[in-house]
Scaffold this motif. Structure first.
Motif, short mmCIF file in Angstrom:
data_model
loop_
_atom_site.label_atom_id
_atom_site.label_comp_id
_atom_site.label_asym_id
_atom_site.label_seq_id
_atom_site.Cartn_x
_atom_site.Cartn_y
_atom_site.Cartn_z
N SER A 84 -10.70 -9.69 -14.14
CA SER A 84 -10.56 -10.52 -12.95
C SER A 84 -11.61 -10.06 -11.95
N LEU A 85 -12.33 -11.01 -11.34
CA LEU A 85 -13.45 -10.69 -10.45
C LEU A 85 -13.11 -10.99 -9.00
N LEU A 86 -13.64 -10.17 -8.10
CA LEU A 86 -13.66 -10.52 -6.69
C LEU A 86 -14.49 -11.78 -6.53
N TYR A 87 -14.00 -12.73 -5.71
CA TYR A 87 -14.66 -14.03 -5.58
C TYR A 87 -14.87 -14.33 -4.09
N PRO A 88 -15.92 -13.77 -3.48
CA PRO A 88 -16.07 -13.85 -2.02
C PRO A 88 -16.29 -15.27 -1.52
N ARG A 89 -15.70 -15.55 -0.37
CA ARG A 89 -15.91 -16.78 0.40
C ARG A 89 -15.82 -16.41 1.87
N GLY A 90 -16.75 -16.90 2.68
CA GLY A 90 -16.80 -16.55 4.09
C GLY A 90 -15.57 -17.02 4.85
N LYS A 91 -15.06 -16.18 5.73
CA LYS A 91 -13.83 -16.45 6.48
C LYS A 91 -14.10 -16.45 7.98
N VAL A 92 -15.28 -16.89 8.39
CA VAL A 92 -15.68 -16.89 9.80
C VAL A 92 -16.52 -18.14 10.05
N LEU A 93 -16.83 -18.38 11.31
CA LEU A 93 -17.78 -19.44 11.64
C LEU A 93 -19.08 -19.21 10.88
#
Length: 552
Positions: A84-93
């Protein structure tokens, strides 16, 4: 929900934009430029006011930081031996433009011509090139491919590592030409990536597009507000319900709602609204509102094979940042000049080439980094090393991302399905061979490169052996697309004008609409999609329902 629990009225806007990522920021800017149009931008994350967002090397520490990143994980991936991989997505403006590698890369002209040929008129290379140019503020002179008056800054990197120049020379020894411009339609070659920076600071979509528009009285920006569902009257989308710390609210859209929540967020919002695959919506225990079997399907991503080679006789960030004095020197250099290692994008040297001679155009991309570490957020290794990542630019595998709960805060089930096809396993094997040949070029012998990851091996090993190594080291390079793809077939979610099939008042403008992934990084194409959507909305073509027989 009882009348006592009914969401409070947030009023009416002409256009409601959900998601302040790359495309959403563009839309907010372009649409609010008309003072007669009232625009609301809803962002689930918070402010991007964090040093690791703006200091370029902070990318290494922003990913995996729950203040800045949604910190999604994939389902166990069979093709990666169940990892299972970390799957980054931005959580800011600014969305993922606030935590990405800052690389400005459009892809190849053939990518967009293929979109057009799949039944999407208006999306060929000659159609989208003016949209790329509109937003661009390029470091060079304006010409047929680049412009200098836009908001999105594209600069040359502010430092070079001599060892990367040596790798570039080795690539030329292999017959790979020098690329004068990766963004003119054919990116084959070796060169340094252009970056979205301004004088050594990240230049994200918030700075480029929101800041110039913030003072407009007809634009309202709400952060920390998560969309719970869309609201409909018959087949028309009329607004959205969202929640923040103070409660639930209902906002009405006089013209339309535009989903810009990305390839993971957009299908989740659709499914929580009862729009999507019937089996998924029923599994959530929600009423079926509109069946669209393509929602959440067609997930594509670039799998990177992060090979590491130790070297000697040259400096990398590993040894320069190892000591306290070294770190202090790096920090002082950045404080005084906004240059040096802290100003560097995570990947400096790029190579676009063919994994085997039978490919009709470049199908793999290298990101060569003068550093090595076990994973982002982990300490740098103590000995000098290079990370040589290779990506399959046009994978044949198709995964999916679906909501798992009626609660919008619940993480979706993300299954990228990497290495699920013979074709992708073949490209992976050829990519490892190619990287080993690159590092074995005579020009690099002076640096005594030794393969550390996945482990020393011969470039002529058999396909099965190399594909197994790829399964051990492969990881995402954070380019998910395609989960609400445009087209005119039964599994398409939008038409070529980004209108959701079978509904009116709803459009999608983010990387989820890509029918096929581009042959490069995805931030610049997301900005272009925002530009395209702004033109389509301004033309007033979003209010007519699209008759469509959908799958049940």
């Amino acid at each position: 929900m009882s009348s006592a629990d009914a969401p409070a009225d947030f009023g009416q806007f002409d256009v409601v934009i959900v998601g302040a990522g790359s495309a959403g920021c563009v839309l907010a800017n372009r649409l609010s430029a008309d003072a007669r149009r009232r625009v609301l931008l809803i962002e689930a994350g918070g402010s991007d006011n964090h040093p690791w967002v703006h200091i370029p090397v902070g990318y290494l520490f922003a990913i995996g930081n729950p203040r800045l990143d949604w910190c999604f994980r994939t389902q166990p991936v069979p093709g990666l031996n169940g990892r299972s991989l970390l799957y980054p997505r931005g959580k800011v403006l600014g969305g993922s433009s606030s935590i990405n590698g800052m690389i400005y890369m459009r892809g190849q002209a053939a990518d967009y011509d293929h979109w057009r040929d799949l039944g999407n008129p208006g999306w060929g290379w000659e159609d989208v090139l003016p949209l790329f140019r509109r937003s661009e503020r390029h470091f060079g002179a304006a010409d047929a491919h680049h412009a200098t008056e836009g908001e999105l800054r594209v600069e040359q990197q502010r430092l070079r590592w001599p060892i990367l120049d040596e790798v570039a020379t080795a690539a030329q020894q292999m017959g790979i030409p020098v690329s004068a411009d990766f963004n003119a339609g054919d990116n084959e070659g070796v060169g340094y990536f252009p970056v979205n920076q301004r004088r050594g600071l990240r230049w994200n979509a918030r700075k480029a597009f929101l800041d110039p528009a913030r003072a407009r009285p007809n634009l309202r920006i709400v952060t920390g507000a998560q969309v719970v569902r869309l609201t409909l009257e018959g087949r028309r989308v009329t607004g959205a319900v969202f929640r923040d710390r103070s409660g639930h609210y209902h906002v009405r859209a006089g013209q339309e709602v535009v989903l810009c929540a990305g390839a993971i967020g957009t299908p989740q919002i659709l499914e929580l609204s009862g729009i999507g695959r019937p089996d998924v919506v029923r599994r959530l225990g929600l009423p079926m509102v509109h069946a669209l079997s393509g929602v959440g399907e067609n997930l594509q991503d670039h799998l990177q094979l992060r090979m590491i080679f130790s070297i000697s006789g040259a400096r990398t960030l590993n040894d320069r940042a190892r000591s306290l004095w070294g770190k202090a020197g790096i920090a002082l250099q950045y404080a005084l000049t906004q240059s040096g290692p802290m100003a560097m994008a995570p990947s400096q040297l790029g190579i676009f080439t063919r994994s085997d001679p039978g490919q009709d155009r470049a199908n793999i991309e290298y990101h060569v980094q003068p550093l090595s570490l076990d994973a982002f957020g982990q300490p740098l290794h103590r000995t000098p090393a290079l990370t040589v990542s290779v990506c399959n630019l046009r994978p044949s595998t198709r995964g999916a991302s679906h909501a798992t709960s009626p609660d919008p805060a619940a993480a979706p089930a993300i299954q990228p399905a990497y290495l699920a096809t013979d074709a992708d396993r073949k490209v992976a094997a050829d990519s490892i061979r190619h990287a080993r040949r690159l590092m074995a070029q005579p020009h690099l012998a002076q640096f005594s490169p030794v393969e550390v990851k996945p482990g020393a091996g011969a470039p002529d090993a058999d396909d099965a052996t190399l594909a197994a190594l790829a399964a051990d080291i492969g990881t995402t390079i954070f380019h998910p697309v395609g989960t609400a793809r445009m087209g005119d077939d039964a599994l398409a979610v939008t038409d070529a004008e980004l209108r959701v099939h079978g509904l009116s008042g709803l459009r999608i403008a983010d990387c989820s609409v890509m029918p096929r992934i581009v042959s490069g990084n995805t931030h610049a194409p997301a900005v272009m999609i925002g530009e395209k959507a702004a033109d389509l909305i301004a033309a007033g073509s979003g209010l007519t329902a699209i008759p469509r027989k959908t799958a049940s």
